[in-house]
Design an enzyme around this catalytic site. Structure first.
Site, short mmCIF file in Angstrom:
data_model
loop_
_atom_site.label_atom_id
_atom_site.label_comp_id
_atom_site.label_asym_id
_atom_site.label_seq_id
_atom_site.Cartn_x
_atom_site.Cartn_y
_atom_site.Cartn_z
CB SER A 56 -0.98 0.00 1.17
OG SER A 56 -1.93 -1.02 0.97
CG ASP A 60 -11.02 -5.49 1.40
OD1 ASP A 60 -10.05 -4.93 0.85
OD2 ASP A 60 -10.99 -5.92 2.57
CB ALA A 119 -17.41 -19.43 5.00
CE LYS A 131 -8.79 -6.04 5.80
NZ LYS A 131 -9.16 -6.69 4.54
N GLY A 142 -6.88 -11.81 -8.10
CA GLY A 142 -7.21 -10.79 -7.11
C GLY A 142 -6.39 -9.51 -7.23
N GLY A 156 -13.19 -13.88 6.04
CA GLY A 156 -13.35 -12.44 5.88
C GLY A 156 -13.48 -12.02 4.41
P1 ATR Z 1 -9.64 -14.42 5.12
O1 ATR Z 1 -9.96 -13.28 6.03
O2 ATR Z 1 -8.39 -14.23 4.32
O3 ATR Z 1 -10.80 -14.85 4.29
P2 ATR Z 1 -10.11 -16.44 7.12
O4 ATR Z 1 -11.16 -15.56 7.69
O5 ATR Z 1 -9.16 -17.12 8.03
O6 ATR Z 1 -9.22 -15.63 6.08
O7 ATR Z 1 -10.86 -17.53 6.18
C1 ATR Z 1 -10.14 -18.53 5.56
C2 ATR Z 1 -11.09 -19.33 4.64
O8 ATR Z 1 -10.28 -20.25 3.93
C3 ATR Z 1 -12.13 -20.15 5.38
O9 ATR Z 1 -13.26 -20.32 4.55
C4 ATR Z 1 -11.40 -21.49 5.57
O10 ATR Z 1 -12.26 -22.60 5.70
P3 ATR Z 1 -12.88 -23.02 7.16
O11 ATR Z 1 -14.02 -22.06 7.42
O12 ATR Z 1 -13.33 -24.41 6.95
O13 ATR Z 1 -11.77 -22.89 8.15
C5 ATR Z 1 -10.70 -21.59 4.24
N1 ATR Z 1 -9.52 -22.48 4.28
C6 ATR Z 1 -8.32 -22.22 4.83
N2 ATR Z 1 -7.48 -23.26 4.65
C7 ATR Z 1 -8.19 -24.21 3.96
C8 ATR Z 1 -7.88 -25.51 3.43
N3 ATR Z 1 -6.66 -26.04 3.59
N4 ATR Z 1 -8.84 -26.16 2.76
C9 ATR Z 1 -10.07 -25.63 2.58
N5 ATR Z 1 -10.41 -24.41 3.04
C10 ATR Z 1 -9.49 -23.70 3.72
#
Ligand code: ATR
Length: 288
Positions: free
Chosen positions: A21, A106, A131, A70, A249, A133
């Site tokens: 940034s 975002d 699912a 955030k 992205g 952030g």
């Molecule tokens: P961000 O803010 O970057 O979205 P986050 O809030 O930690 O990060 O969310 C990570 C997302 O990636 C979640 O949907 C997570 O799935 P879970 O809700 O089941 O934890 C998903 N995720 C992370 N590692 C994963 C993996 N190895 N396989 C499948 N989904 C994964």
């Protein structure tokens, strides 16, 4: 040149060292001729309140807020924009009388990037993978822009249910349904717009995708990956190999920054030429 009249902004994060940034925002200031400077500000979780109040006292025009602040920043704001409230996260603070107003650029960044790539949302059947952030901002954009259906695929079904219920309630229609990631084969056979919002496939784990079955990708006419490093993720490779169109992205990252710059500098527009040059500068800084 920083002078007595320079508007000051910064990014609050921990870690902050790898943030692109400062490079991006100072580049926009230089190219538009706005008297503006932007700094990296390392802020520990326990210091978020002091940092927000301190920045206001020091006459900072605004701030970007990133991982992990955030949500933590929200109680210390004077006002929160409707979209940011709905998404439940703030990434941009803008100075107003008596405190900062919080925005979430975002979602705006994703929408601007998709519009730029001529990706239509209204009336589409969509798949959203993840699912967390980032998924929340994407789900909000899809529902708000009139997606026909959104199937949320997530490893943890409980997390996905919470997000789907929240979105359906907010928009007053049952737009979102949930499937476990492992149950992707149960998706009705349609042609989908898919958004990948998990961290799976992010550098240095670039040889992974959340679903490793080429058959799944045959149902996707357009695949958007929120990951920007690497520029071409494994998810995108699968979509392309099955004949679909892809977007990563990176443009979303660019446009969330541009939207913030425009909030701090009302009336200033960043031309497509500047966007392209900023993109080239930032790309050269990415590893992977
Ligand atoms: P961000 O803010 O970057 O979205 P986050 O809030 O930690 O990060 O969310 C990570 C997302 O990636 C979640 O949907 C997570 O799935 P879970 O809700 O089941 O934890 C998903 N995720 C992370 N590692 C994963 C993996 N190895 N396989 C499948 N989904 C994964």
């Amino acid at each position: 040149m920083i002078s007595g009249t320079t508007k000051i902004c910064g990014v609050m994060a921990d870690p902050v060292e790898h943030s692109l940034s400062p490079l991006m925002q100072n580049f926009y200031a230089e190219k538009t001729g706005v008297d503006f400077a932007y700094m990296p500000l390392k802020v520990a979780v326990e210091d978020v309140e002091a940092a927000v109040l301190g920045a206001y006292a020091l006459n900072f025009v605004g701030m970007n807020v990133t991982v992990p602040h955030k949500q933590q920043v929200m109680p210390y704001l004077k006002e929160i924009d409707e979209d940011a409230k709905a998404i439940g996260a703030v990434n941009t603070l803008v100075r107003m009388e008596g405190g900062y107003k919080g925005y979430n650029t975002d979602a705006a960044g994703l929408l601007r990037a998709m519009r730029e790539a001529k990706i239509q949302i209204a009336g589409e059947d969509c798949i959203l993978i993840g699912a967390g952030g980032a998924a929340k901002a994407a789900a909000y954009v899809l529902a708000k822009e009139g997606a026909q259906t959104v199937t949320l695929l997530n490893r943890n079904v409980g997390h996905a249910m919470v997000l789907a219920e929240e979105i359906n309630h907010r928009f007053g229609r049952p737009v979102m349904t949930v499937l476990a990631l492992s149950e992707y084969a149960l998706l009705p056979k349609k042609s989908y717009l898919a958004i990948q919002s998990t961290s799976v496939g992010m550098y240095p784990h670039s040889d992974h995708a959340p679903i490793e079955d080429p058959d799944f990708y045959r149902m996707i006419h357009t695949g958007v990956d929120i990951v920007y490093n690497p520029m071409e993720t494994k998810f995108m490779q699968y979509v392309s190999a099955a004949g679909g169109t892809v977007m990563n992205g990176f443009t979303m990252l660019l446009y969330q920054g541009i939207t913030a710059f425009e909030l701090w500098n009302p009336g200033v527009k960043i031309s497509p030429q500047i966007v392209e040059e900023a993109g080239m500068q930032m790309r050269s800084r990415l590893k992977g």
